[in-house]
Design a protein around this motif. Structure first.
Motif, PDB file in Angstrom:
ATOM      1  N   ALA A  18      49.964 -29.429  35.381  1.00  0.00           N
ATOM      2  CA  ALA A  18      50.000 -29.859  33.789  1.00  0.00           C
ATOM      3  C   ALA A  18      49.982 -28.463  32.897  1.00  0.00           C
ATOM      4  O   ALA A  18      50.593 -28.082  31.929  1.00  0.00           O
ATOM      5  CB  ALA A  18      48.820 -30.695  33.478  1.00  0.00           C
ATOM      6  N   ALA A  19      48.897 -27.371  33.484  1.00  0.00           N
ATOM      7  CA  ALA A  19      48.816 -26.195  32.836  1.00  0.00           C
ATOM      8  C   ALA A  19      50.097 -25.367  32.616  1.00  0.00           C
ATOM      9  O   ALA A  19      50.512 -25.065  31.566  1.00  0.00           O
ATOM     10  CB  ALA A  19      47.817 -25.517  33.589  1.00  0.00           C
ATOM     11  N   TYR A  20      50.845 -25.398  33.891  1.00  0.00           N
ATOM     12  CA  TYR A  20      51.856 -24.369  34.082  1.00  0.00           C
ATOM     13  C   TYR A  20      53.213 -24.868  33.194  1.00  0.00           C
ATOM     14  O   TYR A  20      53.852 -24.298  32.565  1.00  0.00           O
ATOM     15  CB  TYR A  20      52.447 -24.401  35.507  1.00  0.00           C
ATOM     16  CG  TYR A  20      51.808 -23.182  36.000  1.00  0.00           C
ATOM     17  CD1 TYR A  20      52.285 -22.029  36.678  1.00  0.00           C
ATOM     18  CD2 TYR A  20      50.427 -23.312  36.668  1.00  0.00           C
ATOM     19  CE1 TYR A  20      51.796 -21.187  37.092  1.00  0.00           C
ATOM     20  CE2 TYR A  20      49.799 -22.184  37.260  1.00  0.00           C
ATOM     21  CZ  TYR A  20      50.473 -21.239  37.725  1.00  0.00           C
ATOM     22  OH  TYR A  20      49.788 -20.099  38.233  1.00  0.00           O
ATOM     23  N   GLN A 142      42.607 -22.272  40.103  1.00  0.00           N
ATOM     24  CA  GLN A 142      43.583 -21.996  41.121  1.00  0.00           C
ATOM     25  C   GLN A 142      43.033 -20.800  41.708  1.00  0.00           C
ATOM     26  O   GLN A 142      43.331 -19.680  41.183  1.00  0.00           O
ATOM     27  CB  GLN A 142      44.948 -21.946  40.410  1.00  0.00           C
ATOM     28  CG  GLN A 142      46.246 -21.857  41.107  1.00  0.00           C
ATOM     29  CD  GLN A 142      47.456 -21.488  40.636  1.00  0.00           C
ATOM     30  OE1 GLN A 142      47.642 -21.244  39.373  1.00  0.00           O
ATOM     31  NE2 GLN A 142      48.451 -21.343  41.212  1.00  0.00           N
ATOM     32  N   SER A 143      42.768 -20.828  43.160  1.00  0.00           N
ATOM     33  CA  SER A 143      42.110 -19.835  43.762  1.00  0.00           C
ATOM     34  C   SER A 143      43.157 -18.996  44.481  1.00  0.00           C
ATOM     35  O   SER A 143      43.101 -17.716  44.835  1.00  0.00           O
ATOM     36  CB  SER A 143      41.155 -20.406  44.818  1.00  0.00           C
ATOM     37  OG  SER A 143      42.024 -21.063  45.850  1.00  0.00           O
ATOM     38  N   ASP A 144      44.422 -19.452  44.629  1.00  0.00           N
ATOM     39  CA  ASP A 144      45.414 -18.655  45.048  1.00  0.00           C
ATOM     40  C   ASP A 144      46.815 -18.728  44.340  1.00  0.00           C
ATOM     41  O   ASP A 144      46.914 -19.807  43.811  1.00  0.00           O
ATOM     42  CB  ASP A 144      45.813 -19.205  46.693  1.00  0.00           C
ATOM     43  CG  ASP A 144      46.834 -18.191  47.468  1.00  0.00           C
ATOM     44  OD1 ASP A 144      46.232 -17.303  47.938  1.00  0.00           O
ATOM     45  OD2 ASP A 144      47.852 -18.618  47.239  1.00  0.00           O
ATOM     46  N   LYS A 145      47.702 -17.869  44.144  1.00  0.00           N
ATOM     47  CA  LYS A 145      49.000 -17.816  43.208  1.00  0.00           C
ATOM     48  C   LYS A 145      49.890 -18.869  43.906  1.00  0.00           C
ATOM     49  O   LYS A 145      50.857 -19.197  43.192  1.00  0.00           O
ATOM     50  CB  LYS A 145      49.229 -16.498  43.048  1.00  0.00           C
ATOM     51  CG  LYS A 145      50.033 -15.779  44.292  1.00  0.00           C
ATOM     52  CD  LYS A 145      50.550 -14.204  43.863  1.00  0.00           C
ATOM     53  CE  LYS A 145      51.079 -13.770  45.061  1.00  0.00           C
ATOM     54  NZ  LYS A 145      51.568 -12.276  44.703  1.00  0.00           N
ATOM     55  N   MET A 146      49.832 -19.152  45.207  1.00  0.00           N
ATOM     56  CA  MET A 146      50.790 -19.982  45.628  1.00  0.00           C
ATOM     57  C   MET A 146      51.122 -21.470  44.977  1.00  0.00           C
ATOM     58  O   MET A 146      49.844 -21.994  44.707  1.00  0.00           O
ATOM     59  CB  MET A 146      50.283 -20.433  47.186  1.00  0.00           C
ATOM     60  CG  MET A 146      51.078 -21.296  47.828  1.00  0.00           C
ATOM     61  SD  MET A 146      50.489 -21.793  49.694  1.00  0.00           S
ATOM     62  CE  MET A 146      48.884 -22.382  49.291  1.00  0.00           C
ATOM     63  N   GLN A 176      57.584 -21.334  36.408  1.00  0.00           N
ATOM     64  CA  GLN A 176      56.979 -20.484  36.977  1.00  0.00           C
ATOM     65  C   GLN A 176      56.279 -21.126  38.375  1.00  0.00           C
ATOM     66  O   GLN A 176      55.415 -20.833  38.809  1.00  0.00           O
ATOM     67  CB  GLN A 176      55.847 -19.406  36.590  1.00  0.00           C
ATOM     68  CG  GLN A 176      56.512 -18.336  35.408  1.00  0.00           C
ATOM     69  CD  GLN A 176      55.518 -17.428  34.898  1.00  0.00           C
ATOM     70  OE1 GLN A 176      54.473 -17.039  35.565  1.00  0.00           O
ATOM     71  NE2 GLN A 176      55.548 -17.127  33.869  1.00  0.00           N
ATOM     72  N   ILE A 177      57.004 -22.271  38.464  1.00  0.00           N
ATOM     73  CA  ILE A 177      56.755 -23.080  39.749  1.00  0.00           C
ATOM     74  C   ILE A 177      57.772 -22.950  40.721  1.00  0.00           C
ATOM     75  O   ILE A 177      59.021 -23.185  40.311  1.00  0.00           O
ATOM     76  CB  ILE A 177      56.375 -24.730  39.441  1.00  0.00           C
ATOM     77  CG1 ILE A 177      55.336 -24.963  38.536  1.00  0.00           C
ATOM     78  CG2 ILE A 177      56.158 -25.597  40.445  1.00  0.00           C
ATOM     79  CD1 ILE A 177      55.246 -26.212  37.732  1.00  0.00           C
TER      80      ILE A 177
END
Length: 308
Positions: A18-20, A142-146, A176-177
């Motif tokens: 939702a954020a992206y 979001q702990s990792d950019k993956m 950016q997904i």
């Protein structure tokens, strides 16, 4: 290019998406409840990350399932598998046949389960690579950019709403997904399952976090063995994998931030419902169905019946 999204479930998966999507200018409504819903309605959705800082996205709309009366282009289903019946009921009541439905759950084969109960709709299969969780009401960490989403039509599925599926890939990429409209979603979804299921199963069994699996030891050996059992199941299903699942799984695991865990493990630790049935017991059942030995999964399933 802007798409109207309804995201059923605003936890670690749905909240990140939702954020992206909203930050890229899309019309996004999340279906949520309780304090999380109230916080999003009052302050917007907050995304905390280690790679892009903190973003507060006020454009994200939020409501309960009962309150939703819009007609989206795409419904993303991002609940835990044990809540899949709620998503099916929501689609039956609120969606139209022109809505593309894409479940992005941890459990393999969810799209087929939804399609069987929603024959008049178009339910693709999908999966996601993401490390996200609710940090506090209205806040997603979001702990990792993956962040990678894969979706597609199943073999022999009627190809309806193709233009929307193609557009979805483009819109996600613009947000950016890392999105991929797959021509072999069964293979790609099982490949993802071959990471998240072993990671969740071994993590819960040993009550261990990512750094434990990044060094040699019984935990890493178990993780590798579980991947091999999923790989054997895939081969019995007639699936040819394009990459080495063990190498892929270890690469993902070794890149995780120290302290990382799968959502199933966190739910077990907090005494909540978990996806143990879908991520562990389902593999045992598939092993029986396809005549494939899965002794490590059986070991963890037996442990779960005694301890969970």
């Amino acid at each position: 290019m802007s798409v109207k999204f309804c995201i059923f479930g605003a936890g670690g998966t749905g909240g990140v998406l939702a954020a992206y999507l909203a930050m890229a200018g899309n019309d996004v409504t999340v279906i949520a409840r309780g304090a999380h819903l109230a916080a999003i309605q009052e302050h917007g959705l907050t995304l905390r990350t280690n790679h892009r800082g903190t973003e507060q996205i006020k454009s994200v709309k939020a409501c309960t399932a009962e309150e939703y009366h819009d007609v989206p282009d795409v419904l993303l289903v991002c609940v835990k598998y044990y809540n899949i019946e709620d998503a099916i009921a929501f689609a039956q009541k609120k969606m139209s046949a022109d809505v593309l439905i894409v479940p992005v759950l941890n459990v393999f084969g969810t799209g087929g389960v939804m399609q069987e109960k929603l024959p008049e709709f178009t339910c693709l299969d999908g999966c996601i690579y993401v490390m996200g969780e609710i940090a506090s009401p209205g806040v997603i960490y979001q702990s990792d950019k993956m962040l990678r989403v894969i979706f597609g039509y199943r073999p022999q599925q009627e190809v309806r709403l193709l233009a929307k599926a193609q557009e979805l890939e483009q819109v996600m990429q613009q947000a950016q997904i890392r999105a991929h409209f797959s021509d072999n979603i069964i293979r790609d979804a099982l490949q993802k399952f071959a990471f998240v299921s072993p990671a969740a199963a071994a993590g819960a069994y040993f009550n261990a976090t990512s750094e434990t699996f990044q060094v040699e030891g019984k935990e890493r050996t178990m993780f590798i063995g579980l991947i091999k059992e999923v790989e054997a199941l895939g081969k019995a299903m007639g699936i040819t994998f394009e990459s080495n699942l063990v190498e892929t799984g270890l690469k993902i695991m070794d890149a995780l931030k120290a302290g990382s865990t799968m959502s199933m493990q966190r739910d077990i630790q907090r005494g909540r419902n978990s996806e143990f049935a879908g991520l562990v017991e389902r593999v045992v059942a598939l092993g029986q169905e396809y005549g494939v030995a899965v002794p490590l999964y059986q070991q963890i399933a037996d442990w779960g019946r005694k301890n969970l």
